[in-house]
Design an enzyme around this catalytic site. Structure first.
Site, PDB file in Angstrom:
ATOM      1  N   ASP A 181       0.847  -1.181   0.000  1.00 16.45           N
ATOM      2  CA  ASP A 181       0.000   0.000   0.000  1.00 16.45           C
ATOM      3  C   ASP A 181       0.896   1.249   0.000  1.00 16.45           C
ATOM      4  O   ASP A 181       1.779   1.353  -0.857  1.00 16.45           O
ATOM      5  CB  ASP A 181      -0.962  -0.033   1.199  1.00 16.45           C
ATOM      6  CG  ASP A 181      -2.079   0.986   1.086  1.00 16.45           C
ATOM      7  OD1 ASP A 181      -3.094   0.671   0.435  1.00 16.45           O
ATOM      8  OD2 ASP A 181      -1.943   2.096   1.625  1.00 16.45           O
ATOM      9  N   TYR A 309      -2.930  11.402   2.373  1.00 14.19           N
ATOM     10  CA  TYR A 309      -3.394  11.488   0.986  1.00 14.19           C
ATOM     11  C   TYR A 309      -3.370  12.930   0.493  1.00 14.19           C
ATOM     12  O   TYR A 309      -2.969  13.208  -0.641  1.00 14.19           O
ATOM     13  CB  TYR A 309      -4.812  10.919   0.885  1.00 14.19           C
ATOM     14  CG  TYR A 309      -4.876   9.418   0.985  1.00 14.19           C
ATOM     15  CD1 TYR A 309      -5.097   8.642  -0.148  1.00 14.19           C
ATOM     16  CD2 TYR A 309      -4.701   8.767   2.200  1.00 14.19           C
ATOM     17  CE1 TYR A 309      -5.152   7.263  -0.065  1.00 14.19           C
ATOM     18  CE2 TYR A 309      -4.748   7.393   2.297  1.00 14.19           C
ATOM     19  CZ  TYR A 309      -4.972   6.634   1.155  1.00 14.19           C
ATOM     20  OH  TYR A 309      -5.006   5.269   1.244  1.00 14.19           O
ATOM     21  N   HIS A 359      -4.536  -7.662  -1.004  1.00 15.35           N
ATOM     22  CA  HIS A 359      -3.828  -6.420  -0.727  1.00 15.35           C
ATOM     23  C   HIS A 359      -3.152  -6.426   0.641  1.00 15.35           C
ATOM     24  O   HIS A 359      -2.074  -5.854   0.813  1.00 15.35           O
ATOM     25  CB  HIS A 359      -4.821  -5.266  -0.821  1.00 15.35           C
ATOM     26  CG  HIS A 359      -4.215  -3.912  -0.753  1.00 15.35           C
ATOM     27  ND1 HIS A 359      -3.482  -3.379  -1.801  1.00 15.35           N
ATOM     28  CD2 HIS A 359      -4.233  -2.960   0.218  1.00 15.35           C
ATOM     29  CE1 HIS A 359      -3.072  -2.159  -1.466  1.00 15.35           C
ATOM     30  NE2 HIS A 359      -3.511  -1.879  -0.257  1.00 15.35           N
TER      31      HIS A 359
END
Length: 381
Positions: A181, A309, A359
């Site tokens: 990630d 982010y 993931h």
């Protein structure tokens, strides 16, 4: 302004009042309505979150998992004005290679609970002691026990620079990096920050981002075309756009309601775990997933973790300096790894694809991930 390089022991010790508050808030959740028959297509179903929330409130035992985490040596130190929390688990093998593991969002150090033992002590887990690592697993600034960030500018590159300082501070002059990630961006960036020290970078998921150049699209296999489409899936990326534009706004609900925090994170576990499974707890251990969620709640880091982010969005899709540090990639179902994309900016010497896991590879398929990490680093030790 004082500057310190001191490293202090750390132990997780959550006040009972914080756990009582969590349970009380869960019991008083104001549940939203939902449309009949829509399943997961409008978001995570109310009935599913209600079931998880009730187990979280009355069945899940934080103290058990707090004790399990405290079995690993933990420390804090200040780097670039930010508190950094990390696990530091040294191998009993004297020639072990130092390895820094980096999680992402909505992950944490909890992701690594099933891989730390095999990585640090392969002899005790049926492996070759020559594959041993000294493991360093930090909490990204703004995440978990590193606590909230206090200023703007903590993007992925700055995290990588902090990791280089951390490894230097621990006395490691030569080491490897691994991540998934956000860790699959931070770890290669660490290789760019300290190429003379990083012997190799291993990532699970994907390495690099497509340029969507027509030449890059030519000759892709059917599987690679499907992976390429993941990058253009607006439905899949909606959470990222919210956190990259309005992280403070969404944080009000996440900080006030543990049910909201639970739903926001578990939806990603549903979407990103092995697509062969219907529910997240079919792919990962339910208690391990809830421990991850609980850390976000107890450390009050929903806002600061979302800010990662916002801080990094300006660099999304931008070209980066090519890295000649050796790289290895492990692609699990549902992730977007495409070799020609990875090779454009990285020296890829190892590539693996798996038919199970997802993931959250360290949680879903720890055996496959450990084996692949070992296989890659044998080439560069």
């Amino acid at each position: 302004m004082t500057f310190t390089t001191e490293i202090s022991p750390f132990r997780i010790d959550i006040p009972q009042s914080a756990l009582d508050d969590l349970h009380d808030r869960l019991a008083r959740t104001l549940w939203p309505d939902e449309l009949p028959g829509v399943g997961w297509s409008y978001g995570i179903p109310v009935s599913y979150v209600q079931r998880l929330a009730e187990y979280w409130r009355s069945g899940y035992d934080w103290r058990k998992h707090e004790a399990a985490l405290n079995e690993y040596p933990q420390f804090t130190t200040e780097i670039d004005g930010q508190n950094i929390h990390f696990l530091h688990v040294r191998s009993p093998e004297p020639d072990a290679l130092p390895l820094i593991l980096t999680h992402g969002w909505p992950g944490s150090i909890v992701e690594f609970m099933k891989v730390i033992g095999p990585l640090t002590d392969p002899r005790a887990h049926g492996g070759d002691p020559a594959d041993a690592f000294h493991v360093v697993a930090p909490s990204i600034p703004g995440f978990g026990f590193s606590g909230p960030t206090r200023e703007t500018g903590w993007d992925l590159r700055r995290v990588a620079r902090a990791w280089a300082e951390l490894m230097s501070r621990l006395g490691y002059e030569r080491y490897g990096a691994q991540g998934g990630d956000s860790g699959s961006v931070i770890s290669p960036e660490l290789g760019r920050v300290a190429p003379e020290r990083v012997v190799g970078v291993h990532v699970n998921g994907a390495l690099g981002f497509p340029a969507f150049d027509p030449a890059e699209m030519e000759g892709l296999t059917e599987t690679e075309q499907a992976r390429m489409q993941l990058y253009a899936d607006d439905d899949r990326s909606g959470y990222a756009i919210i956190q990259a534009t309005r992280p403070q706004t969404v944080a009000f609900g996440l900080h006030d309601s543990p049910a909201a925090q639970l739903a926001w994170i578990v939806e990603k576990f549903k979407e990103w775990t092995d697509p062969a499974h219907d529910l997240p707890e079919d792919a990962v251990d339910l208690d391990q997933m809830l421990t991850d969620v609980t850390i976000y709640w107890l450390t009050r880091t929903a806002a600061s973790s979302a800010r990662l982010y916002k801080e990094g969005s300006a660099q999304w899709g931008m070209p980066v300096e090519r890295s000649e540090v050796p790289h290895g990639v492990a692609v699990f179902p549902g992730d977007g790894g495409i070799r020609r994309v990875a090779e454009r900016e990285h020296n890829v010497i190892h590539w693996s694809e798996f038919d199970r896991g997802g993931h959250f590879a360290a949680m879903e398929a720890p055996d496959l991930l450990v084996d692949d990490v070992r296989a890659f680093f044998r080439k560069v030790r």
